[in-house]
Enzyme design. Structure first.
Site, PDB file in Angstrom:
ATOM      1  N   ASP A 144       0.799  -1.238   0.000  1.00  0.00           N
ATOM      2  CA  ASP A 144       0.000   0.000   0.000  1.00  0.00           C
ATOM      3  C   ASP A 144       0.830   1.286   0.000  1.00  0.00           C
ATOM      4  O   ASP A 144       0.401   2.313   0.538  1.00  0.00           O
ATOM      5  CB  ASP A 144      -0.977  -0.001   1.184  1.00  0.00           C
ATOM      6  CG  ASP A 144      -2.229  -0.789   0.856  1.00  0.00           C
ATOM      7  OD1 ASP A 144      -2.614  -0.828  -0.338  1.00  0.00           O
ATOM      8  OD2 ASP A 144      -2.820  -1.366   1.774  1.00  0.00           O
TER       9      ASP A 144
ATOM     10  N   ASP B 231      -6.759  -4.832  -4.623  1.00  0.00           N
ATOM     11  CA  ASP B 231      -6.512  -3.462  -4.154  1.00  0.00           C
ATOM     12  C   ASP B 231      -5.238  -2.878  -4.754  1.00  0.00           C
ATOM     13  O   ASP B 231      -5.106  -1.663  -4.917  1.00  0.00           O
ATOM     14  CB  ASP B 231      -6.371  -3.415  -2.624  1.00  0.00           C
ATOM     15  CG  ASP B 231      -7.224  -4.418  -1.874  1.00  0.00           C
ATOM     16  OD1 ASP B 231      -7.532  -5.480  -2.444  1.00  0.00           O
ATOM     17  OD2 ASP B 231      -7.559  -4.156  -0.718  1.00  0.00           O
TER      18      ASP B 231
ATOM     19  N   THR C 253     -11.007 -15.092  -0.765  1.00  0.00           N
ATOM     20  CA  THR C 253     -11.323 -13.760  -0.255  1.00  0.00           C
ATOM     21  C   THR C 253     -10.598 -13.496   1.068  1.00  0.00           C
ATOM     22  O   THR C 253     -10.255 -14.422   1.801  1.00  0.00           O
ATOM     23  CB  THR C 253     -12.844 -13.553  -0.090  1.00  0.00           C
ATOM     24  OG1 THR C 253     -13.080 -12.129  -0.109  1.00  0.00           O
ATOM     25  CG2 THR C 253     -13.381 -14.144   1.200  1.00  0.00           C
TER      26      THR C 253
ATOM     27  N   ARG D 138     -16.014  -3.499  -2.406  1.00  0.00           N
ATOM     28  CA  ARG D 138     -14.894  -2.551  -2.534  1.00  0.00           C
ATOM     29  C   ARG D 138     -13.808  -3.114  -3.451  1.00  0.00           C
ATOM     30  O   ARG D 138     -13.173  -2.358  -4.184  1.00  0.00           O
ATOM     31  CB  ARG D 138     -14.323  -2.179  -1.170  1.00  0.00           C
ATOM     32  CG  ARG D 138     -13.374  -0.995  -1.284  1.00  0.00           C
ATOM     33  CD  ARG D 138     -13.110  -0.260   0.011  1.00  0.00           C
ATOM     34  NE  ARG D 138     -12.492  -1.040   1.042  1.00  0.00           N
ATOM     35  CZ  ARG D 138     -13.110  -1.553   2.097  1.00  0.00           C
ATOM     36  NH1 ARG D 138     -14.401  -1.341   2.275  1.00  0.00           N
ATOM     37  NH2 ARG D 138     -12.463  -2.251   2.997  1.00  0.00           N
TER      38      ARG D 138
ATOM     39  N   TRP E 296     -12.283  -1.160  -6.469  1.00  0.00           N
ATOM     40  CA  TRP E 296     -10.831  -0.936  -6.664  1.00  0.00           C
ATOM     41  C   TRP E 296     -10.476  -1.246  -8.115  1.00  0.00           C
ATOM     42  O   TRP E 296      -9.612  -0.590  -8.712  1.00  0.00           O
ATOM     43  CB  TRP E 296      -9.991  -1.789  -5.733  1.00  0.00           C
ATOM     44  CG  TRP E 296      -9.951  -1.461  -4.259  1.00  0.00           C
ATOM     45  CD1 TRP E 296      -9.951  -2.368  -3.232  1.00  0.00           C
ATOM     46  CD2 TRP E 296      -9.814  -0.164  -3.613  1.00  0.00           C
ATOM     47  NE1 TRP E 296      -9.854  -1.715  -2.012  1.00  0.00           N
ATOM     48  CE2 TRP E 296      -9.764  -0.373  -2.219  1.00  0.00           C
ATOM     49  CE3 TRP E 296      -9.752   1.146  -4.095  1.00  0.00           C
ATOM     50  CZ2 TRP E 296      -9.657   0.679  -1.289  1.00  0.00           C
ATOM     51  CZ3 TRP E 296      -9.644   2.196  -3.179  1.00  0.00           C
ATOM     52  CH2 TRP E 296      -9.597   1.957  -1.806  1.00  0.00           C
TER      53      TRP E 296
HETATM   54  N1  GLY Z   1      -7.502  -3.863   2.096  1.00  0.00           N
HETATM   55  C1  GLY Z   1      -7.891  -2.587   1.684  1.00  0.00           C
HETATM   56  C2  GLY Z   1      -9.332  -2.371   1.804  1.00  0.00           C
HETATM   57  O1  GLY Z   1      -9.893  -2.626   2.865  1.00  0.00           O
HETATM   58  O2  GLY Z   1      -9.931  -1.959   0.839  1.00  0.00           O
END
Ligand code: GLY
Length: 394
Positions: A115, A175, A235, A247, A251
């Site tokens: 990240d 992500d 997952t 999410r 992403w």
């Molecule tokens: N792992 C990053 C998020 O929660 O989107």
């Protein structure tokens, strides 16, 4: 590479109808309300203290040190607020966060995971792009090295988390599409092609593994550490291995858009159409996604406003030559409009969250909460509407 099928967009009228309600006055009022909450947050989060990833039940972010994956979103919000208002107080606060990120890198506090874009892109790259801060650039480049160093030859992907080569973490995650812009930026700054080569290879591996034939997505995908062979989708934050974490899908909607834009290469755009149409077609009556796309109205499950805010940012960046361009633009506006109408007022006066009803990790906290990343992308969308030349980490 076998491309996923692309669903036809269902019920396009609802997007156009709702989009009409997003007037310039409404955006301005929403921005003013957001700035008030940021001002309130600035009283709490300063001197190396950041808002946590998620709120308490009163929608106040507890204070945290700079050591997780989400602190950059606060920096990014401050940089946006500075650009939108020209007020020095936001710049001073943003620069204070940059100093904290420099210190974090010097002390090597949790800086070896994927990240780096969310952390150093939204703080140090933004600082450099907005103010020309050379020290911020230097540390953003260090963070790009950390990201590139996670590339695994066996399997051809960037390992997201954990000890390098550890079998239980020998995987990529969806992500990471959002962090690849840091690598493209690093090539732009240094001329070194290694960053871009890694980003492109990782992107191709992601397209081939994480997007299912029906356009839904896995959250993470494992490889065999001995051979690099593709193993299985699993997952981490979704409901089940074979469901579709909202999410994660968003992403992909935004991450693929940024990465294609950075490369100037839209040859794999059909993947974007597939994931985007899946996301839009599963939007419920008020348009805001449930936290996993297997759920819809009547399920009793919570929404995840962050997913819809992130998707809106990706949709906004569709190009006029894309199929269904007008519809994608309308969908972006409709999502932001519904967020304003339905998810910005549940919080009390003391709240430091811009949006209600996010979910970070349902298996840990299954109740609605504010999410700092949802807030960031909501503000980014408003900023881009109000000031189209706003500088973003992209
Ligand atoms: N792992 C990053 C998020 O929660 O989107």
């Amino acid at each position: 590479m076998t491309q996923p099928v692309c669903e036809t967009l269902k019920n396009p009228e609802r997007w156009f109808e709702k989009a009409k309600e997003l007037t310039p006055e409404k955006m301005k009022a929403a921005l003013d309300a957001a700035l008030l909450r940021i001002d309130h947050g600035m009283e709490l989060y300063k001197g190396g203290v950041f808002p946590s990833a998620t709120t308490d039940p009163l929608y106040i972010y507890p204070e945290t040190e700079n050591k997780g994956w989400t602190e950059g979103f606060w920096s990014g919000m401050l940089w946006l607020a500075y650009q939108l208002t020209g007020q020095q107080k936001y710049r001073t606060a943003a620069e204070e966060t940059v100093a904290s990120f420099i210190d974090r890198m010097d002390k090597q506090i949790n800086v070896h995971f994927h990240d780096m874009g969310f952390l150093y892109g939204l703080s140090c790259v933004m600082a450099y792009e907005i103010t020309g801060d050379e020290r911020a650039k230097e540390y953003a480049l260090k963070s790009a090295d950390n990201l590139a160093d996670r590339f695994q030859e066996k399997g051809q992907f960037i390992q997201a988390w954990g000890e390098m080569n550890a079998p239980d973490n020998y995987r990529l995650i969806i992500d990471c599409l959002m962090n690849l812009p840091l690598l493209f930026w690093a090539t732009e700054q240094t001329g070194k092609q290694r960053y871009t080569e890694i980003a492109k290879i990782h992107l191709d591996t992601t397209l081939e593994t994480i997007i299912r034939p029906d356009g839904t997505t896995f959250h993470t995908f494992f490889f065999d550490p001995e051979t690099g062979a593709r193993a299985k989708g699993v997952t981490a934050q979704g409901y089940a291995d074979d469901s579709c974490w909202a999410r994660g899908q968003s992403w992909a909607v935004y991450g693929l858009m940024m990465d294609f834009e950075r490369m100037g290469d839209y040859s794999k755009l059909p993947y974007w159409y597939s994931v985007t149409n899946v996301f839009l077609n599963r939007s419920p009556s008020d348009l805001i996604a449930y936290w996993d796309l297997i759920f819809t109205d009547g399920s009793g499950h919570p929404r995840d406003t962050s997913a819809s805010a992130i998707a809106a940012c990706g949709l906004m960046r569709a190009k006029p030559e894309f199929e269904n361009y007008e519809l994608y633009q309308a969908a972006a506006k409709a999502l932001i409009c519904s967020l304003i109408d339905n998810y910005t007022t549940a919080q009390g006066e003391e709240s430091t969250a811009l949006l209600s009803d996010g979910i970070c990790h349902w298996k840990r906290v299954p109740t609605p909460e504010g999410t700092i990343f949802g807030d960031y992308y909501y503000l980014e969308a408003l900023a881009k509407y109000i000031k189209p030349d706003v500088i973003l980490f992209r």
